[in-house]
Design an enzyme around this catalytic site. Structure first.
Site, PDB file in Angstrom:
ATOM      1  N   LYS A 170      54.096  66.007  81.232  1.00  0.00           N
ATOM      2  CA  LYS A 170      54.214  67.367  80.696  1.00  0.00           C
ATOM      3  C   LYS A 170      55.165  67.424  79.512  1.00  0.00           C
ATOM      4  CE  LYS A 170      54.213  71.905  80.472  1.00  0.00           C
ATOM      5  NZ  LYS A 170      53.110  72.629  79.823  1.00  0.00           N
ATOM      6  N   ILE A 171      56.282  66.739  79.614  1.00  0.00           N
ATOM      7  CA  ILE A 171      57.237  66.760  78.513  1.00  0.00           C
ATOM      8  C   ILE A 171      56.629  66.123  77.271  1.00  0.00           C
ATOM      9  CG2 ILE A 171      59.446  65.798  77.725  1.00  0.00           C
ATOM     10  CD1 ILE A 171      60.392  66.234  80.689  1.00  0.00           C
TER      11      ILE A 171
END
Length: 307
Positions: A170-171
């Site tokens: 996600k990052i």
């Protein structure tokens, strides 16, 4: 798991949209939100404290930052503080650090609960269109058990591995998001300074092989300068901080991302804190000596809600 009872912590713009999908699918959903009024009218039961959801089978959490996640799970009246009961599964869809996620995973296991990290890609309009995607990590048997519930939330659910690896996915995704919007802003301003309207340029781009769901649904904001927030600049800055910290830890240089992180920080410093992160185009135009005006053109964002 047949017809599990569901709890939800965090009814912001995204959380509210996802709760509506679960309710529409017929699940029994109860919601906690720090501002109670935001949780009302979603079709779910509203509770006063996170711990009031401890008896639910599955509890989702979707909060703004690592400290918020720790607070709603292990803080005062937190989800995991009832001495008698705890959810079987906690699914966290916040964008938080791997360290915070691991701490909550440990706290959950002490109470007999399992944690799945399940960060999402999309915004409320993407949710409404049924195009949300999720990256999920944690114990594979637990994922297999709750996958039918996750698939109610959107079109793509990808199991990416054990423990906290979904956080890194996600990052990395959000860092790319920032890099893409900055690059899109740069070329759009370049085209306008050369005499091409933003609407015409983006129509061409979106119809080319370089167009994407993202460039299309951000086009109305860039053309008409409507920066109603879906994801704010401070949240994007937070994700760049997390991404660059991961890059340092893993010795993976990210020179382009590092440069964009400075531009995002500059936009925050310039006061773009409540607008959508697409407002980066305003700062790019300012540096180019342009003052943008809304073009007043109807632009298709490519998002049609599923039937």
């Amino acid at each position: 798991m047949a017809s599990p009872s569901i709890g939800w912590i965090g009814a912001g713009r995204m959380g509210a949209a996802l709760v509506r999908r679960l309710c529409a699918a017929g699940y029994d959903v109860a919601v906690y939100n720090r501002t109670r009024a935001k949780a009302e009218g979603l079709g779910a039961t509203v509770v006063d404290r996170p711990v009031d959801l401890a008896g639910r089978d599955i509890v989702f959490t979707m909060v703004a930052a690592s400290a918020d996640l720790e607070q709603v799970t292990s803080g005062e009246h937190g989800l995991l503080t009832d001495p008698e009961t705890a959810p079987r599964v906690v699914i966290d869809s916040s964008t938080v650090s791997e360290e915070a996620s691991a701490a909550v995973r440990m706290a959950a296991r002490k109470r007999g609960s399992e944690l799945l990290a399940a960060p999402v890609s999309g915004n409320p309009k993407v949710v409404a269109a049924g195009r949300l995607t999720l990256a999920v990590s944690g114990p594979r048997p637990v994922f297999d058990e709750v996958e039918p519930v996750l698939r109610v939330l959107g079109r793509g659910v990808t199991y990416v591995g054990e423990d906290e690896v979904a956080r890194l996915v996600k990052i990395a995704h959000n860092v790319f998001l920032g890099v893409v919007i900055q690059s899109l802003s740069e070329i759009t301003v370049l085209a306008e300074k050369g005499g091409v309207s933003r609407a015409a340029f983006l129509e061409f781009l979106n119809d080319s092989v370089l167009g994407s769901v993202f460039t299309r649904y951000k086009s109305p904001a860039l053309v008409n300068l409507d920066f109603t927030p879906t994801f704010t600049m401070p949240l994007l800055r937070k994700d760049f901080d997390l991404g660059l910290a991961a890059a340092r830890s893993l010795e993976a240089p990210m020179p382009v991302a590092s440069a964009v992180a400075q531009l995002v920080a500059s936009a925050v410093g310039a006061g773009h804190t409540e607008e959508d992160f697409a407002a980066l185009v305003l700062e790019q135009a300012r540096r180019a000596g342009l003052e943008l005006e809304p073009e007043g053109v109807s632009v298709d964002d490519g998002l049609t809600p599923d039937e």
